[in-house]
Design a protein around this motif. Structure first.
Motif, PDB file in Angstrom:
ATOM      1  N   TRP A 140      78.985  -4.486  -5.691  1.00  0.00           N
ATOM      2  CA  TRP A 140      78.778  -4.694  -7.135  1.00  0.00           C
ATOM      3  C   TRP A 140      78.256  -3.418  -7.780  1.00  0.00           C
ATOM      4  CZ3 TRP A 140      75.324  -4.255 -11.017  1.00  0.00           C
ATOM      5  CH2 TRP A 140      75.585  -4.956 -12.199  1.00  0.00           C
ATOM      6  N   ILE A 141      77.296  -2.774  -7.143  1.00  0.00           N
ATOM      7  CA  ILE A 141      76.745  -1.525  -7.679  1.00  0.00           C
ATOM      8  C   ILE A 141      77.844  -0.471  -7.774  1.00  0.00           C
ATOM      9  CG2 ILE A 141      75.156   0.384  -7.253  1.00  0.00           C
ATOM     10  CD1 ILE A 141      73.751  -2.145  -8.156  1.00  0.00           C
ATOM     11  N   ASP A 142      78.628  -0.311  -6.718  1.00  0.00           N
ATOM     12  CA  ASP A 142      79.684   0.697  -6.710  1.00  0.00           C
ATOM     13  C   ASP A 142      80.725   0.449  -7.798  1.00  0.00           C
ATOM     14  OD1 ASP A 142      78.661   2.257  -4.685  1.00  0.00           O
ATOM     15  OD2 ASP A 142      79.816   1.302  -3.087  1.00  0.00           O
ATOM     16  N   SER A 143      80.942  -0.824  -8.154  1.00  0.00           N
ATOM     17  CA  SER A 143      81.973  -1.166  -9.144  1.00  0.00           C
ATOM     18  C   SER A 143      81.461  -1.208 -10.575  1.00  0.00           C
ATOM     19  CB  SER A 143      82.587  -2.537  -8.802  1.00  0.00           C
ATOM     20  OG  SER A 143      83.195  -2.521  -7.538  1.00  0.00           O
ATOM     21  N   ASN A 144      80.159  -1.376 -10.764  1.00  0.00           N
ATOM     22  CA  ASN A 144      79.655  -1.665 -12.109  1.00  0.00           C
ATOM     23  C   ASN A 144      78.644  -0.669 -12.675  1.00  0.00           C
ATOM     24  OD1 ASN A 144      80.660  -4.590 -12.891  1.00  0.00           O
ATOM     25  ND2 ASN A 144      80.143  -4.651 -10.717  1.00  0.00           N
ATOM     26  N   VAL A 145      78.121   0.224 -11.868  1.00  0.00           N
ATOM     27  CA  VAL A 145      77.069   1.120 -12.339  1.00  0.00           C
ATOM     28  C   VAL A 145      77.607   2.531 -12.567  1.00  0.00           C
ATOM     29  CG1 VAL A 145      74.920   2.274 -11.685  1.00  0.00           C
ATOM     30  CG2 VAL A 145      75.175  -0.186 -11.307  1.00  0.00           C
ATOM     31  N   ASP A 146      77.274   3.075 -13.718  1.00  0.00           N
ATOM     32  CA  ASP A 146      77.584   4.465 -14.031  1.00  0.00           C
ATOM     33  C   ASP A 146      76.317   5.289 -13.766  1.00  0.00           C
ATOM     34  OD1 ASP A 146      78.201   6.945 -15.035  1.00  0.00           O
ATOM     35  OD2 ASP A 146      78.797   6.227 -17.030  1.00  0.00           O
ATOM     36  N   PRO A 147      76.320   6.132 -12.738  1.00  0.00           N
ATOM     37  CA  PRO A 147      75.111   6.895 -12.409  1.00  0.00           C
ATOM     38  C   PRO A 147      74.688   7.882 -13.492  1.00  0.00           C
ATOM     39  CG  PRO A 147      76.983   7.640 -11.097  1.00  0.00           C
ATOM     40  CD  PRO A 147      77.418   6.400 -11.802  1.00  0.00           C
ATOM     41  N   LEU A 148      75.568   8.147 -14.467  1.00  0.00           N
ATOM     42  CA  LEU A 148      75.202   9.037 -15.566  1.00  0.00           C
ATOM     43  C   LEU A 148      74.286   8.340 -16.577  1.00  0.00           C
ATOM     44  CD1 LEU A 148      78.625  10.817 -16.260  1.00  0.00           C
ATOM     45  CD2 LEU A 148      76.672  11.671 -14.943  1.00  0.00           C
ATOM     46  N   THR A 149      74.321   7.014 -16.574  1.00  0.00           N
ATOM     47  CA  THR A 149      73.523   6.259 -17.548  1.00  0.00           C
ATOM     48  C   THR A 149      72.516   5.312 -16.913  1.00  0.00           C
ATOM     49  OG1 THR A 149      75.221   4.519 -17.668  1.00  0.00           O
ATOM     50  CG2 THR A 149      75.386   6.343 -19.240  1.00  0.00           C
ATOM     51  N   CYS A 150      72.636   5.077 -15.614  1.00  0.00           N
ATOM     52  CA  CYS A 150      71.748   4.114 -14.955  1.00  0.00           C
ATOM     53  C   CYS A 150      71.349   4.611 -13.572  1.00  0.00           C
ATOM     54  CB  CYS A 150      72.437   2.750 -14.833  1.00  0.00           C
ATOM     55  SG  CYS A 150      71.425   1.482 -14.019  1.00  0.00           S
ATOM     56  N   GLN A 151      70.060   4.663 -13.321  1.00  0.00           N
ATOM     57  CA  GLN A 151      69.525   5.052 -12.016  1.00  0.00           C
ATOM     58  C   GLN A 151      69.202   3.785 -11.226  1.00  0.00           C
ATOM     59  OE1 GLN A 151      66.254   7.776 -12.312  1.00  0.00           O
ATOM     60  NE2 GLN A 151      65.966   7.975 -10.108  1.00  0.00           N
ATOM     61  N   VAL A 152      69.668   3.720  -9.985  1.00  0.00           N
ATOM     62  CA  VAL A 152      69.473   2.531  -9.152  1.00  0.00           C
ATOM     63  C   VAL A 152      68.582   2.869  -7.969  1.00  0.00           C
ATOM     64  CG1 VAL A 152      70.609   0.708  -7.815  1.00  0.00           C
ATOM     65  CG2 VAL A 152      71.764   1.689  -9.806  1.00  0.00           C
ATOM     66  N   LEU A 153      67.622   1.979  -7.712  1.00  0.00           N
ATOM     67  CA  LEU A 153      66.735   2.128  -6.556  1.00  0.00           C
ATOM     68  C   LEU A 153      66.699   0.810  -5.788  1.00  0.00           C
ATOM     69  CD1 LEU A 153      65.083   3.474  -9.282  1.00  0.00           C
ATOM     70  CD2 LEU A 153      63.876   4.525  -7.377  1.00  0.00           C
ATOM     71  N   PHE A 154      66.459   0.916  -4.485  1.00  0.00           N
ATOM     72  CA  PHE A 154      66.231  -0.280  -3.680  1.00  0.00           C
ATOM     73  C   PHE A 154      64.823  -0.200  -3.108  1.00  0.00           C
ATOM     74  CE2 PHE A 154      66.354  -3.309  -0.266  1.00  0.00           C
ATOM     75  CZ  PHE A 154      67.208  -4.300  -0.729  1.00  0.00           C
ATOM     76  N   GLN A 155      64.020  -1.197  -3.450  1.00  0.00           N
ATOM     77  CA  GLN A 155      62.656  -1.265  -2.942  1.00  0.00           C
ATOM     78  C   GLN A 155      62.710  -1.609  -1.458  1.00  0.00           C
ATOM     79  OE1 GLN A 155      60.304  -4.118  -5.043  1.00  0.00           O
ATOM     80  NE2 GLN A 155      58.558  -3.965  -3.662  1.00  0.00           N
ATOM     81  N   GLY A 156      62.134  -0.760  -0.614  1.00  0.00           N
ATOM     82  CA  GLY A 156      62.229  -0.944   0.829  1.00  0.00           C
ATOM     83  C   GLY A 156      61.593  -2.228   1.314  1.00  0.00           C
ATOM     84  N   ILE A 157      61.781  -2.514   2.594  1.00  0.00           N
ATOM     85  CA  ILE A 157      61.282  -3.758   3.180  1.00  0.00           C
ATOM     86  C   ILE A 157      59.752  -3.770   3.204  1.00  0.00           C
ATOM     87  CG2 ILE A 157      61.286  -5.208   5.234  1.00  0.00           C
ATOM     88  CD1 ILE A 157      63.995  -4.991   3.755  1.00  0.00           C
ATOM     89  N   SER A 158      59.175  -4.791   2.594  1.00  0.00           N
ATOM     90  CA  SER A 158      57.721  -4.942   2.557  1.00  0.00           C
ATOM     91  C   SER A 158      57.269  -5.703   3.809  1.00  0.00           C
ATOM     92  CB  SER A 158      57.314  -5.708   1.299  1.00  0.00           C
ATOM     93  OG  SER A 158      55.920  -5.910   1.254  1.00  0.00           O
ATOM     94  N   PRO A 159      56.336  -5.144   4.597  1.00  0.00           N
ATOM     95  CA  PRO A 159      55.944  -5.770   5.860  1.00  0.00           C
ATOM     96  C   PRO A 159      54.935  -6.906   5.670  1.00  0.00           C
ATOM     97  CG  PRO A 159      54.702  -3.762   5.556  1.00  0.00           C
ATOM     98  CD  PRO A 159      55.659  -3.847   4.396  1.00  0.00           C
ATOM     99  N   VAL A 160      54.810  -7.729   6.711  1.00  0.00           N
ATOM    100  CA  VAL A 160      53.787  -8.767   6.769  1.00  0.00           C
ATOM    101  C   VAL A 160      52.853  -8.461   7.937  1.00  0.00           C
ATOM    102  CG1 VAL A 160      55.317 -10.485   5.758  1.00  0.00           C
ATOM    103  CG2 VAL A 160      55.190 -10.269   8.246  1.00  0.00           C
ATOM    104  N   HIS A 161      51.682  -9.105   7.926  1.00  0.00           N
ATOM    105  CA  HIS A 161      50.691  -8.860   8.986  1.00  0.00           C
ATOM    106  C   HIS A 161      50.118 -10.181   9.501  1.00  0.00           C
ATOM    107  CE1 HIS A 161      50.722  -4.835   7.003  1.00  0.00           C
ATOM    108  NE2 HIS A 161      50.541  -4.413   8.235  1.00  0.00           N
TER     109      HIS A 161
END
Length: 259
Positions: A140-161
Motif C-alpha cells: 500500500w505504501i509503495d502504491s500510494n505514497v509520494d516521498p516528495l510530499t509525505c515522509q513515512v516511518l515505522f515505529q520499531g517493535i516495543s518490548p515487554v518485560h
C-alpha cells in the motif's frame, strides 16, 4: 514540525508515543491555544498558530478487520481502510505488533477468523500472519505514497518485560520489581523475532520508510513500565510511563524529521 500534519497509526503503544509527543510540544509552548478532540478511533491535537496537527488513529493490525456472516474476519491481504484514512498527511508513523500475540477470543483477540490468500482459517502462526499483513501494508505504501510530499516511518517493535530470565533474573520476576535500567548497550534476552521481519521488509520496499529503531534502548528500560505504580491491582509490563522511553522515541523522531 511547524506546518506539518502528522498521523500516528497503530495500537496503544502508538498512543503512548503520541501522548508523550503532545506533552513535549505543550511544554515547549505552554501558552499556545491548542485544541484536542476525538471522534471514534481518531484523535487530533492541533496548534493553529504553528499550523501543526498531531493525530492518532487507533488501528492495531493495519490490515482490514471486517464483520461478515461467519464472524469478524482479519483480512491479511486487504488494506482498504488506508485509502480513506491515511492520505493527505506530511508524515505517517505506523506501528503494529502488540496485538498479534493475543490469543484469547473476545477483548484480547477481536477477530474470529483469518483470511489469507482467499482462504479462511481459525488461526495461524502469528509471526507468519504479521509478516503477511506487513507485506500488504508495504505494498500500500509503495502504491500510494509520494516521498516528495509525505515522509513515512515505522515505529520499531516495543518490548515487554514479563519474564525476568531475559535480563538474568528468575522466571517469576517481572517489571513490577524493577526500579533501575540495565547497564550497557545489549539486552541479554536478544531481539524479538518480529524485529527481523520489520527490518527485512523495509529493505525490500520501493518507497523509503525510516525505521524508528526503539527496541534495544527500550529493552534496557525494564524499569520504565507503569506496573510499579499500580500497587497490587495490576501488572502492566507492556506500556510505558510518561516521561520515560516514549520521550526518547520522540527525540529520535524529531531527529529523523529534521534530516
Amino acid at each position: 514540525m511547524e506546518g506539518k500534519k502528522i498521523l500516528f497509526v497503530g495500537d496503544s503503544i502508538s498512543l503512548n508515543m503520541w501522548q508523550s509527543l503532545l506533552c513535549m510540544v505543550h511544554a515547549a509552548v505552554p501558552q499556545s491555544n491548542y485544541a484536542l478532540k476525538s471522534v471514534g478511533n481518531h484523535s487530533i491535537f492541533s496548534l493553529p498558530e504553528f499550523r501543526i496537527s498531531l493525530e492518532y488513529s487507533h488501528n492495531v493490525y493495519l490490515v482490514d478487520m471486517v464483520k461478515e456472516d461467519i464472524g469478524v474476519v482479519l483480512k491479511l491481504d486487504s488494506i482498504v481502510n488506508g485509502n480513506y484514512s491515511w492520505k493527505g498527511y506530511d508524515v505517517l508513523i505506523f506501528n503494529s505488533w502488540h496485538w498479534w500475540v493475543h490469543t484469547s477470543k473476545g477483548k484480547n483477540q477481536p477477530w474470529e477468523f483469518i483470511e489469507s490468500n482467499g482462504k479462511i482459517y481459525e488461526d495461524m502462526d502469528r509471526l507468519m500472519a504479521f509478516k503477511e499483513a506487513l507485506t500488504t501494508w508495504s505494498k500500500w505504501i509503495d502504491s500510494n505514497v509520494d516521498p516528495l510530499t509525505c515522509q513515512v516511518l515505522f515505529q520499531g517493535i516495543s518490548p515487554v518485560h514479563y519474564d525476568g530470565r531475559e535480563w538474568n533474573r528468575s522466571v517469576s520476576t517481572t517489571c513490577k520489581e524493577e526500579k533501575t535500567p540495565l547497564n550497557g548497550t545489549t539486552y541479554p534476552g536478544g531481539l524479538p523475532a518480529a524485529v527481523g521481519i520489520v527490518k527485512q521488509l523495509l529493505k525490500s520496499m520501493v518507497k523509503p520508510v525510516s525505521l524508528l529503531d526503539i527496541t534495544t534502548l527500550s529493552q534496557l528500560r525494564k524499569d520504565g513500565h507503569p506496573s510499579v505504580y499500580y500497587g497490587e491491582s495490576g501488572n502492566d509490563c507492556s506500556h510505558w510511563c510518561l516521561a520515560g522511553p516514549p520521550d526518547a522515541w520522540n527525540e529520535i523522531l524529531f531527529a529523523l524529521l529534521s534530516n
